[in-house]
Each structure stands twice: as structure tokens, then as C-alpha cells.
Scaffold this motif. Sequence first.
Motif, PDB file in Angstrom:
ATOM      1  N   MET A   1       0.852  -1.169   0.000  1.00 12.58           N
ATOM      2  CA  MET A   1       0.000   0.000   0.000  1.00 12.58           C
ATOM      3  C   MET A   1       0.902   1.237   0.000  1.00 12.58           C
ATOM      4  O   MET A   1       1.940   1.251   0.649  1.00 12.58           O
ATOM      5  CB  MET A   1      -0.847  -0.046   1.288  1.00 12.58           C
ATOM      6  CG  MET A   1      -1.816   1.071   1.473  1.00 12.58           C
ATOM      7  SD  MET A   1      -2.835   0.624   2.916  1.00 12.58           S
ATOM      8  CE  MET A   1      -3.977   1.954   2.924  1.00 12.58           C
ATOM      9  N   ILE A   2       0.485   2.263  -0.757  1.00 12.49           N
ATOM     10  CA  ILE A   2       1.220   3.536  -0.741  1.00 12.49           C
ATOM     11  C   ILE A   2       0.276   4.624  -0.251  1.00 12.49           C
ATOM     12  O   ILE A   2      -0.846   4.749  -0.758  1.00 12.49           O
ATOM     13  CB  ILE A   2       1.742   3.919  -2.145  1.00 12.49           C
ATOM     14  CG1 ILE A   2       2.632   2.811  -2.713  1.00 12.49           C
ATOM     15  CG2 ILE A   2       2.503   5.250  -2.092  1.00 12.49           C
ATOM     16  CD1 ILE A   2       2.989   3.001  -4.175  1.00 12.49           C
ATOM     17  N   ILE A   3       0.747   5.380   0.731  1.00 10.50           N
ATOM     18  CA  ILE A   3      -0.043   6.531   1.208  1.00 10.50           C
ATOM     19  C   ILE A   3       0.833   7.763   1.010  1.00 10.50           C
ATOM     20  O   ILE A   3       1.976   7.791   1.463  1.00 10.50           O
ATOM     21  CB  ILE A   3      -0.393   6.374   2.709  1.00 10.50           C
ATOM     22  CG1 ILE A   3      -1.206   5.101   2.944  1.00 10.50           C
ATOM     23  CG2 ILE A   3      -1.157   7.594   3.204  1.00 10.50           C
ATOM     24  CD1 ILE A   3      -1.491   4.798   4.406  1.00 10.50           C
ATOM     25  N   ASP A   4       0.282   8.737   0.330  1.00 10.10           N
ATOM     26  CA  ASP A   4       1.052   9.954   0.088  1.00 10.10           C
ATOM     27  C   ASP A   4       0.184  11.162   0.414  1.00 10.10           C
ATOM     28  O   ASP A   4      -0.999  11.190   0.061  1.00 10.10           O
ATOM     29  CB  ASP A   4       1.505  10.007  -1.380  1.00 10.10           C
ATOM     30  CG  ASP A   4       2.553  11.077  -1.601  1.00 10.10           C
ATOM     31  OD1 ASP A   4       3.730  10.711  -1.796  1.00 10.10           O
ATOM     32  OD2 ASP A   4       2.205  12.286  -1.562  1.00 10.10           O
ATOM     33  N   LYS A   5       0.792  12.148   1.043  1.00  4.72           N
ATOM     34  CA  LYS A   5       0.085  13.378   1.417  1.00  4.72           C
ATOM     35  C   LYS A   5      -0.606  14.048   0.247  1.00  4.72           C
ATOM     36  O   LYS A   5      -1.560  14.791   0.418  1.00  4.72           O
ATOM     37  CB  LYS A   5       1.073  14.452   1.871  1.00  4.72           C
ATOM     38  CG  LYS A   5       1.859  14.210   3.010  1.00  4.72           C
ATOM     39  CD  LYS A   5       2.579  15.494   3.397  1.00  4.72           C
ATOM     40  CE  LYS A   5       2.928  15.311   4.848  1.00  4.72           C
ATOM     41  NZ  LYS A   5       4.082  15.927   5.303  1.00  4.72           N
ATOM     42  N   GLU A   6      -0.030  13.859  -0.929  1.00  9.62           N
ATOM     43  CA  GLU A   6      -0.555  14.567  -2.098  1.00  9.62           C
ATOM     44  C   GLU A   6      -1.728  13.839  -2.765  1.00  9.62           C
ATOM     45  O   GLU A   6      -2.364  14.368  -3.652  1.00  9.62           O
ATOM     46  CB  GLU A   6       0.551  14.804  -3.132  1.00  9.62           C
ATOM     47  CG  GLU A   6       1.747  15.577  -2.607  1.00  9.62           C
ATOM     48  CD  GLU A   6       1.362  16.925  -1.986  1.00  9.62           C
ATOM     49  OE1 GLU A   6       0.409  17.571  -2.467  1.00  9.62           O
ATOM     50  OE2 GLU A   6       2.008  17.316  -0.994  1.00  9.62           O
ATOM     51  N   PHE A   7      -1.989  12.590  -2.364  1.00 10.82           N
ATOM     52  CA  PHE A   7      -3.100  11.826  -2.983  1.00 10.82           C
ATOM     53  C   PHE A   7      -4.399  12.193  -2.273  1.00 10.82           C
ATOM     54  O   PHE A   7      -5.006  11.376  -1.582  1.00 10.82           O
ATOM     55  CB  PHE A   7      -2.870  10.323  -2.873  1.00 10.82           C
ATOM     56  CG  PHE A   7      -1.633   9.777  -3.549  1.00 10.82           C
ATOM     57  CD1 PHE A   7      -0.825  10.558  -4.359  1.00 10.82           C
ATOM     58  CD2 PHE A   7      -1.283   8.448  -3.385  1.00 10.82           C
ATOM     59  CE1 PHE A   7       0.308  10.043  -4.969  1.00 10.82           C
ATOM     60  CE2 PHE A   7      -0.154   7.915  -3.992  1.00 10.82           C
ATOM     61  CZ  PHE A   7       0.643   8.720  -4.780  1.00 10.82           C
TER      62      PHE A   7
END
Length: 493
Positions: free
Chosen positions: A1-7
Motif C-alpha cells: 500500500m502507498i499513502i502519500d500526502k498529495e493523494f
Amino acid sequence: MIIDKEFRISEVDERIYGSFIEHLGRAVYGGVFEPDHPDADENGFRKDVIKLVQELQVPIIRYPGGNMVSAYDWEDGVGPRDKRPKRLELAWRTVETNQMGTNEFVDWSKQVNADVMMAVNLGTRGIDDARNYLEYCNHSGGTYYSDLRKKHGYENPHNIKTWCLGNEMDGPWQVGHKTADEYGRLALETGKAMKLVDPSIELVSCGSSHTKMPTFPEWEATTLDHTYEVADYVSLHQYYGNPENDTANYLAKSMDMDHFIKTVISTCDYIKAKKRSKKTMNLSFDEWNVWYHSHQQDQEIDPWSVAPPQLEDVYNFEDALLVGSMLMSFLRHADRVKMACMAQLVNVIAPIMTENGGKAWKQTIFYPYMHVSVFGRGVSLQPVISSPKYDSKEFTDIPYIDSAVVYNEEKEELNVFLVNRHLTDNIDLSIDVRSFVEYQIVEHIVLEHDDMKATNTVVEEKVKPHTKGSSILKDGMLEGRLSKASWNVIRLK
Ligand code: AHR
């Protein structure tokens, strides 16, 4: 899983953690209001219930129905209590004593720090009663209905902002059920008059009662064609159950909810295009929950009693998992779902139960609701996830891992909500959180139980969360283990 502030999907409107109190069963009488209870305050409100509602941090509460509103005369519930009439309540076939009404409910909602989402009767009544009711509630004074409110002891207007234009008017069970055109016309003209009384209000146009209604989604298209410019939201209602005892299929029912939301968004946008409108219609999912456990016992209740134990579902562990997934569906659609109400709040298909004269206690579903309400405030982020999948009787490609993510920029907190739908296997999860530099794990909350049918009772809380979840964070990678069939909140700061 990828979590990014910009998503970013959208800022979460906290009103998606709303709930609902209807004059139904023991929600009001014996739930919220029980003057003889040892823990009642000077208004007759149960303080033990207030405390539990406060724990849930419920920002808005829909009232007074539900099906009940479609034959409700709001005037019965205001003024001196000893003059209030007892009435036959047609939706649930009980006797309504009217000992609680609009002003008392507004008082109670202040105690639990919630706003009121009020519904007007568009079943047996219409424009006149709706505008009078609004004048009674929101007009400052100097007119018949605003002065009547003052006479009843409420000098200041209640300033109720959100108003539902009827309830489930597509349903043949509704008193005053209407066709889509009949409802659309009435809702438009009622809404117009209401906004003339108070232009600051927001209105909810009735959508379908559930996805299986034969008129869905034509109902939305036709009614919104009438109400598009006057309404601010369209409502969605949906309840699920597991009567066939197929847990793998049951836990995937939130996928039906995702589909429901997407279809309503598409229908709203079709009407927007058709009308060349600049306005975007948002969604109010103002009834949702699990509801099926009490269906049989409700058949056995005699009509015309006062506050009988109706719709008293006792929830089990698997229900809590589905409730977690339903809440995550709202978060993933935070750009369009701006309000939602868990139906309901006390005793009636509710996270909080009471004994008349006795204790209040938490159902299994209390916990995911509380976790998402408390930790799900901020910006909803789009998780990019690759999960193993399975098929069930009704669904295909069901991800075993269901997820939603909320980033609270102000508090610098990241909260990851996860359900492992796998009934026999733990699943190892690895999350790239490199955009959250220097964040650490605060806690990994887990709700799990070996028995999917385990329930809580007034004497024993078998299903409750612990914080022994196993997650570690190193070099921006979070490695965690999600126990089989579990609800998880991984909190970073
Ligand atoms: O929440 C119980 C009932 O479900 C409500 O009164 C009605 O709106 C829906 O059908």
C-alpha cells in the motif's frame, strides 16, 4: 500500500459521522428521555446515554423520522406537556405520547454537542406546515409561529440549518407515498417556500430508499429534475444483513454501497449536465447500518403500545466489520458524500443500548463508528493498494484488505483504517508512508474475535478493541500484520 500526502480525495466533512433518532420503539422514550431513571437530569434526559453519545462525537443528528415523520404533526410536540395529545403513530403502529418534541430534542442535542438535521412531513402535509415549522424554529420573533416558540420558553431561534424534504417518499410503505413527479413538484415548491422563510438553510431531496428499489435510479433522475436548483443534497439510505449466514459475501456488501454512491453521483451529474447547471449536488447518506436481526421478533409486537422494543438488533462481531467498511466507503467518497447518519443511535438498530431503569451499554458496532468519528477528521487520502482478492455469491474481485486513510494536517496525524476480510488468514501488510517524514506509530488498535457471531450484552463486553496490534515503522515503511477477520486503526504522528 502507498499513502502519500498529495493523494488527496477531499477534506472530510465531519457530518458524515452523523446519526439518527426517530420516534420509534425505545429510541426516544427509554433511550434519550426517561424522567424516572436514576441517572436522569432535570430535563428527564439519561446522563449515561449522553455520555456514550459524547464518546462517539456525533456532529449532527437527524430527527424526528424516518417513516414516522410522514404522518407527524410537529405542533403536537411543542408547548405545555400536559396539553400534548397522544396520537396513533401510523408508521410503527404505536401510541406516541409527544412528551418529547422539537424543543426538547434541540435541548438534548446541545448536551451531546450535535446539530439537528430536521425532517418535514411531505407524506400527509406539505408547504404550509413546512414553512410554519421553519418559522417556529428559525425566525427571530414578531410573527405568529416565532412568538409561539417564545411563549413555549424558547426566546432564541434554534437556527436549524439542515432540513430533509420528507423521508423515503419512493417507498409504498410510506404514509403519503408519491410518484417521482408528484414528490419532485411538492419538494420543489416546499423547498422554495422554506428558503423564502430562511435562505440560510440547506435542503435534502429524497433519494431512493435502497439500491433494490425498482424505481432506482430513475427516481433520482426524475425528482432531481424538479428539485436540482432548490436542494443542496440528495439522500441515500441502505441497510445490509446476513440472513443467509454467508459471512464472506456479507463482508463484501460495502462494495454495493460504493456502487450505490457512484450511481447516485452519476445521476446527479447527468441532471447537472441536462440543466447546464453550475451547481454540483452533494450526497447525504442519511440512513445506513446493519438491520436484520430483529425482523422476526418485531412481527410479534402488539400494535398500539407506548415505546415497545422495536428494531432492537443485537449486533455481533461480523456486523462491526461491515460497519467499519461502510464508514470507509464514505471516506473514499468524501468529495461528494458530505453527510451521513448511522441509523440509528439509541436502542433502535443502534450502537448504544439501554435497559429501562437500568444500564446503558455499547454494541459491537459502537467501536468502528467511534474510531472513524474520532480519528477520521482531516483530509481523506486515496490509498493505492494491491490486495489479494476473492469472489463470493454476489461479488467478484473483493479485496481482502479494505482501507481508507485520513490525514489531519493541523494535528499532524495520519490514521489508517483497515479491515481484513479474510476469515481464516492473517495478512501481512506493508505501507509506504515516506511522505510522512519523521512520523512514528502512536498505536495500532484492533477489534477481533474468534467467534464472528460474538455479541456484547449489558453484563459482558465480549467484543471490544485492544491496542496490541503488531506494526513497526522503519525508513518510511510500515510493516504490519492484520489478524484474520479484523478491524484495525493504525495511528501515526
Ligand atoms: O431507520 C428505520 C427506518 O428505516 C426509517 O424509519 C425509514 O426511513 C427506513 O426505512
